[in-house]
Design a protein around this motif. Structure first.
Motif, PDB file in Angstrom:
ATOM      1  N   UNK A  32       2.370   5.971  -5.389  1.00 28.60           N
ATOM      2  CA  UNK A  32       1.132   5.453  -5.963  1.00 28.60           C
ATOM      3  C   UNK A  32       1.136   3.943  -5.765  1.00 28.60           C
ATOM      4  N   UNK A  33       0.528   3.477  -4.693  1.00 26.11           N
ATOM      5  CA  UNK A  33       0.505   2.048  -4.396  1.00 26.11           C
ATOM      6  C   UNK A  33       1.905   1.527  -4.137  1.00 26.11           C
ATOM      7  N   UNK A  34       2.322   0.556  -4.922  1.00 30.42           N
ATOM      8  CA  UNK A  34       3.635  -0.057  -4.747  1.00 30.42           C
ATOM      9  C   UNK A  34       4.762   0.753  -5.376  1.00 30.42           C
ATOM     10  N   UNK A  35       4.419   1.761  -6.174  1.00 23.35           N
ATOM     11  CA  UNK A  35       5.429   2.547  -6.884  1.00 23.35           C
ATOM     12  C   UNK A  35       5.673   3.887  -6.199  1.00 23.35           C
ATOM     13  N   UNK A  36       6.929   4.307  -6.250  1.00 24.26           N
ATOM     14  CA  UNK A  36       7.315   5.621  -5.729  1.00 24.26           C
ATOM     15  C   UNK A  36       8.317   6.246  -6.681  1.00 24.26           C
ATOM     16  N   UNK A  60       0.840  -1.181   0.000  1.00 27.42           N
ATOM     17  CA  UNK A  60       0.000   0.000   0.000  1.00 27.42           C
ATOM     18  C   UNK A  60       0.883   1.242   0.000  1.00 27.42           C
ATOM     19  N   UNK A  61       0.282   2.382  -0.280  1.00 33.09           N
ATOM     20  CA  UNK A  61       1.053   3.620  -0.390  1.00 33.09           C
ATOM     21  C   UNK A  61       1.781   3.948   0.908  1.00 33.09           C
ATOM     22  N   UNK A  62       1.142   3.691   2.037  1.00 35.38           N
ATOM     23  CA  UNK A  62       1.783   3.998   3.322  1.00 35.38           C
ATOM     24  C   UNK A  62       3.029   3.123   3.525  1.00 35.38           C
ATOM     25  N   UNK A  63       2.908   1.832   3.245  1.00 36.40           N
ATOM     26  CA  UNK A  63       4.055   0.926   3.378  1.00 36.40           C
ATOM     27  C   UNK A  63       5.172   1.269   2.408  1.00 36.40           C
TER      28      UNK A  63
END
Length: 141
Positions: free
Chosen positions: A87-91, A4-7
């Protein structure tokens, strides 16, 4: 195999903190094996820039950051992060590299974009885009 975005943000911030601390074994712990690794240069790298080469393992990740540090003056590192977009799993990390070459005292700067993917708490993609030609010229000046 998701994040998730937080993780994702937590892992990215941990990565940036560990890099800044120079704790390269702990940097490497954040990476999956194998990792999809790419630097903005031809795949075979450049002879003047030993850290720009293909990598896929945690040991190679640690070696990358050790080699980068060994070729620069740590006290003159002005690298900064301007923004982290998640954005989800991407940064994507946007910033500017500011370094000074240890061997010749030449300083250089380059904007950069770092695309990371985090899955199951580990970095599975590390693609950095920078002005690698400027880096190579500084090392060969």
């Amino acid at each position: 195999m998701t994040s998730d975005a937080h993780g994702t943000r937590d892992i990215v911030e941990a990565l940036l903190g560990r890099i800044a601390e120079g704790d390269y074994p702990r940097v490497a712990e954040l990476f999956a094996e194998p990792v999809d690794w790419r630097l903005d240069w031809p795949v075979e790298g450049h002879p003047a820039v030993p850290w720009i080469r293909p990598r896929s393992s945690r040991a190679e990740v640690a070696d990358h950051f050790r080699s980068l540090a060994a070729h620069h003056v740590p006290e003159l590192n002005g690298t900064s992060v301007a923004r982290i977009l998640v954005d989800g799993a991407d940064a994507v990390v946007l910033g500017e590299i500011v370094q000074t070459v240890k061997a010749n005292g030449v300083g250089y700067s380059s904007p950069f974009a770092l695309h990371l993917t985090v899955e199951d708490g580990l970095i599975t993609r590390y693609h950095i885009y920078e002005d690698s030609l400027t880096v190579a010229r500084a090392l060969t000046a």
